[in-house]
Design a protein around this motif. Structure first.
Motif, PDB file in Angstrom:
ATOM      1  N   VAL A  55       5.436  -9.161  10.500  1.00 42.00           N
ATOM      2  CA  VAL A  55       5.480  -8.900  11.943  1.00 42.00           C
ATOM      3  C   VAL A  55       5.304  -7.406  12.208  1.00 42.00           C
ATOM      4  CG1 VAL A  55       6.915  -8.989  14.015  1.00 42.00           C
ATOM      5  CG2 VAL A  55       6.897 -10.928  12.430  1.00 42.00           C
ATOM      6  N   CYS A  71      10.605 -12.404  18.356  1.00 43.88           N
ATOM      7  CA  CYS A  71       9.528 -13.397  18.355  1.00 43.88           C
ATOM      8  C   CYS A  71      10.094 -14.791  18.624  1.00 43.88           C
ATOM      9  CB  CYS A  71       8.808 -13.414  17.007  1.00 43.88           C
ATOM     10  SG  CYS A  71       7.784 -11.970  16.671  1.00 43.88           S
ATOM     11  N   ASP A 125       4.070 -12.000  19.554  1.00 42.45           N
ATOM     12  CA  ASP A 125       5.455 -12.461  19.684  1.00 42.45           C
ATOM     13  C   ASP A 125       5.670 -13.878  19.177  1.00 42.45           C
ATOM     14  OD1 ASP A 125       4.106 -13.849  21.625  1.00 42.45           O
ATOM     15  OD2 ASP A 125       5.298 -13.121  23.317  1.00 42.45           O
ATOM     16  N   GLU A 126       4.739 -14.391  18.376  1.00 42.50           N
ATOM     17  CA  GLU A 126       4.888 -15.733  17.812  1.00 42.50           C
ATOM     18  C   GLU A 126       4.787 -15.705  16.295  1.00 42.50           C
ATOM     19  OE1 GLU A 126       3.255 -18.819  21.219  1.00 42.50           O
ATOM     20  OE2 GLU A 126       1.967 -18.339  19.508  1.00 42.50           O
TER      21      GLU A 126
END
Length: 430
Positions: free
Chosen positions: A119, A169, A144-145
């Protein structure tokens, strides 16, 4: 491995012929002496069999390196560099050039490190090795996933949820086959099992990796059920991050340390959420501020677990001179043969394979669905055929090509047929 000329043979005779022509048959002797000939052991996808070299090596480590050299062994016996040295040995089996794999911690810990770092990489410049590629341009949606294989091993899902909370996330579970089409500008990381632990389905590592990279998102591959069973080729397919355990097909022993792969180009930007003194650029400076080491070393955290690490190191000796391609060929031949034996022996309708028939979609296990699977597996074990059971109705049989024989596959199918026939009240199987 070809079974040409065996199609019309009775299964026991076919097994004997296949074992005679098996180019890996000599490797089984390296596991002898611990009851491997007394049972059919088809649970190497949970815990690999003990290699003969391990007890002696452990005795040497305990009695001499620890017992006599004591603290000197960190330098004189190479304990300090063991995570990278053993990591390079594992790296050969997953298609990773030296300097990209470090051994240590558990799979769960390494999944956490890898997902959080993924991330941070995606948000801090994308997958360009310079950190300044087109993925880092502003103006797009926030990443954000975290996309997760919906059928993942439970721990991976738990860790992904925790990593998501830490990074702001949301976890988005998807079928593994649907992930390539779902990655996009909001994808911060992807977590996928290379082989499904229930069904033995092999997922598309090259295609999924390419799709995620095109979208600027790193993929973390969980290789627990593929390392030591089939070619992985991390470097060739441009994989960014991968983790895996070593106690299954690699035979490192119960609780043996896992491994973490970080692609060389991303290592300068691998920002671990668990910065420990062992990954510091100068660990013995005991500085209050953290400065990460160069290379794969920054994947380390605390003091290496030396006893289990060196047991793994000894277990890896069996792989000297063995090609993963030969292992894969035998794995497919074994699972094909087992499925043929099940079809020949087991009463119709009593067991259904949920493992893909296509070689390109199969790992090194066969999963059969049947009623009362827990009771069936307990009876199989009582009769000397050791597999395992996954609730509610799955029998798993793992095939470790270095020591599993075709005769073992035939016997397992024959005993399974006996158990299922007797459970139905039909008497003994032929």
């Amino acid at each position: 491995m070809s079974d040409t000329g065996t199609e019309a043979m009775e299964p026991r005779a076919e097994a004997a012929k296949l074992d005679e022509s098996d180019e890996l048959r000599g490797k089984r002797a390296e596991f002898s002496g611990y009851g491997l000939d007394e049972v059919v052991y088809l649970d190497g996808n949970s815990l690999g069999a003990l290699h003969r070299a391990v007890p002696g090596r452990l005795a040497e480590v305990v009695e001499h390196e620890w017992g006599r050299l004591r603290i000197r062994s960190w330098d004189e016996s190479g304990w300090w560099t063991a995570p990278e040295r053993v990591g390079d040995r594992v790296g050969r089996l997953v298609g990773a050039a030296p300097g990209q794999v470090v051994v240590g911690d558990s799979t769960s810990v390494n999944v956490f490190k890898a997902v959080v770092a993924a991330v941070r990489i995606a948000r801090g410049g994308g997958l360009s090795d310079t950190g300044a590629g087109p993925e880092s341009g502003g103006g797009g949606p926030a990443r954000d996933e975290i996309l997760v294989d919906a059928a993942t091993f439970p721990t991976d899902g738990y860790i992904a949820e925790s990593a998501a909370r830490m990074t702001g996330c949301a976890v988005r579970p998807l079928p593994a086959a649907g992930i390539p089409a779902a990655v996009g500008a909001r994808t911060a990381a992807v977590l996928v099992n290379h082989v499904d632990y229930r069904t033995g389905r092999l997922h598309d590592l090259p295609g999924t990796t390419a799709a995620a990279r095109a979208a600027g998102a790193p993929v973390v591959w969980d290789l627990c059920h593929s390392v030591g069973a089939l070619p992985v080729e991390l470097d060739a397919h441009g994989v960014d991050l991968a983790v895996g355990c070593t106690y299954k097909f690699l035979g490192g022993g119960p609780g043996s340390p896992a491994f973490l792969y970080v692609r060389r180009g991303l290592q300068p930007r691998f920002d671990s959420p668990l910065p420990g003194w062992n990954s510091h650029a100068d660990p013995f400076a005991m500085a209050s501020g953290y400065a990460p080491a160069e290379g794969a070393v920054r994947g380390r955290v605390g003091t290496p677990d030396i006893l289990s690490m060196l047991a793994l190191d000894a277990a890896l000796d069996v792989w000297d001179g063995v090609s993963v391609e030969s292992v894969r060929a035998k794995s497919l031949a074994l699972t094909d043969f087992f499925l043929r034996c099940v079809a020949a022996y087991v009463p119709a309708g009593r067991a259904e394979s949920i493992t893909p028939a296509a070689h390109a979609e199969r790992g090194s296990q066969v999963a059969l669905r049947c009623p009362d699977a827990g009771d069936v597996m307990a009876e199989l074990i009582r009769r000397g055929v050791v597999g395992d059971y996954r609730r509610p109705d799955v029998l798993r049989f793992g095939f470790a090509p270095l020591y599993t024989r075709f005769a073992d596959a035939e016997r397992a199918a024959r005993v399974l047929a006996e158990v299922l026939t007797e459970a139905r009240g039909g008497g003994a199987a032929d």
